[in-house]
Design an enzyme around this catalytic site. Structure first.
Site, mmCIF file in Angstrom:
data_model
loop_
_atom_site.group_PDB
_atom_site.id
_atom_site.type_symbol
_atom_site.label_atom_id
_atom_site.label_comp_id
_atom_site.label_asym_id
_atom_site.label_seq_id
_atom_site.Cartn_x
_atom_site.Cartn_y
_atom_site.Cartn_z
ATOM 1 C CG HIS A 17 -2.012 1.009 1.164
ATOM 2 N ND1 HIS A 17 -2.887 1.113 0.100
ATOM 3 C CD2 HIS A 17 -2.366 1.986 2.026
ATOM 4 C CE1 HIS A 17 -3.731 2.105 0.322
ATOM 5 N NE2 HIS A 17 -3.428 2.663 1.473
ATOM 6 C CG ASP A 57 -7.412 7.596 -4.466
ATOM 7 O OD1 ASP A 57 -6.432 7.397 -5.213
ATOM 8 O OD2 ASP A 57 -7.680 6.871 -3.494
ATOM 9 C CE LYS A 80 -10.523 9.253 -2.055
ATOM 10 N NZ LYS A 80 -10.488 7.911 -1.534
ATOM 11 N NE ARG A 82 -9.814 9.059 2.374
ATOM 12 C CZ ARG A 82 -10.509 7.943 2.280
ATOM 13 N NH1 ARG A 82 -11.668 7.851 2.913
ATOM 14 N NH2 ARG A 82 -10.084 6.928 1.566
ATOM 15 C CG ASP A 110 -10.526 -1.211 5.359
ATOM 16 O OD1 ASP A 110 -11.131 -2.203 5.796
ATOM 17 O OD2 ASP A 110 -9.968 -0.384 6.113
ATOM 18 C CB THR A 111 -14.947 0.652 4.730
ATOM 19 O OG1 THR A 111 -14.598 1.797 3.933
ATOM 20 C CG2 THR A 111 -14.110 0.650 6.010
ATOM 21 C CB ALA A 112 -16.609 -1.551 0.007
ATOM 22 N N GLY A 113 -16.375 1.892 0.868
ATOM 23 C CA GLY A 113 -17.098 3.145 0.704
ATOM 24 C C GLY A 113 -16.668 3.921 -0.521
ATOM 25 C CB THR A 114 -13.291 4.914 -1.758
ATOM 26 O OG1 THR A 114 -12.936 5.652 -0.588
ATOM 27 C CG2 THR A 114 -12.716 5.611 -2.977
#
Length: 200
Positions: A17, A57, A80, A82, A110-114
């Protein structure tokens, strides 16, 4: 240092990462990329279709550009902002996605929000479909539920992280193996041959 003290003499990783991590090791470090595996899958899936590769992003633009070049596709970026930790608000799409098959590429979900917000923005911008290719499927919290309810047609992840029951039960998630790539890298290392030539 703890790994080296424990006797580790070489490290092999997949899609870090943060590439700077390599600099913290005093032993040889081989940084592999999942792109050969993911690109091969994408080439078969999108052959002959009008395609645009999307970075979720600004930081992922270099990765998206590499994929778009290999696939002979257009390039788009999600702009985007945050509003808090692990919370992303998509502003707009930079690039032409109208009527095209959009492929989002990223190193980790990770959380899949993006990615889910990005897929909504892409569909609103006129994309014909949205798929995602991601190396590491962390998928924490309600990520799988978000993917299932998203505008994405499919998300392809590798098996760098073992699939949970949730991953296997999600119709939109497909997991492909990086085992052959890692095995080939290990063989080359043991035979003192080039590893970097795997990615050229």
């Amino acid at each position: 240092n703890l790994l080296a003290a424990a006797g580790i003499t070489r490290v092999m990783s997949m899609d870090l990462h943060a590439g700077q991590i390599q600099g913290f090791f005093d032993v040889p470090f081989d940084h592999l990329y999942a792109s050969p595996v993911l690109l091969e899958h994408a080439k078969h899936r999108f052959m002959g279709k009008e395609l645009v590769v999307v970075s979720p992003d600004a930081g992922g633009t270099e990765l998206a550009r590499a994929y778009s070049k290999r696939l002979g596709a257009g390039l788009a970026i999600i702009d985007k902002r945050r509003s808090g930790p692990n919370v992303a608000e998509v502003m707009h799409v930079v690039g032409d996605v109208d009527g095209k098959q959009a492929v989002i590429v990223d190193d980790m979900i990770d959380t899949a929000g993006t990615l889910c917000n990005a897929s909504t923005a892409l569909m609103q911008a006129g994309a014909g479909s949205v798929r995602a290719y991601v190396t590491h499927g962390v998928l924490s919290g309600k990520a799988i539920e978000r993917v299932e309810n998203s505008d994405m047609t499919e998300m392809v992840i590798t098996d760098s992280i073992a699939a949970t029951d949730g991953v296997e039960g999600c119709a939109k998630l497909r997991q492909i193996s990086i085992a052959p790539l890692m095995a080939e890298a290990m063989l080359r290392i043991s035979e003192e041959r080039s590893v970097s030539s795997l990615f050229t």
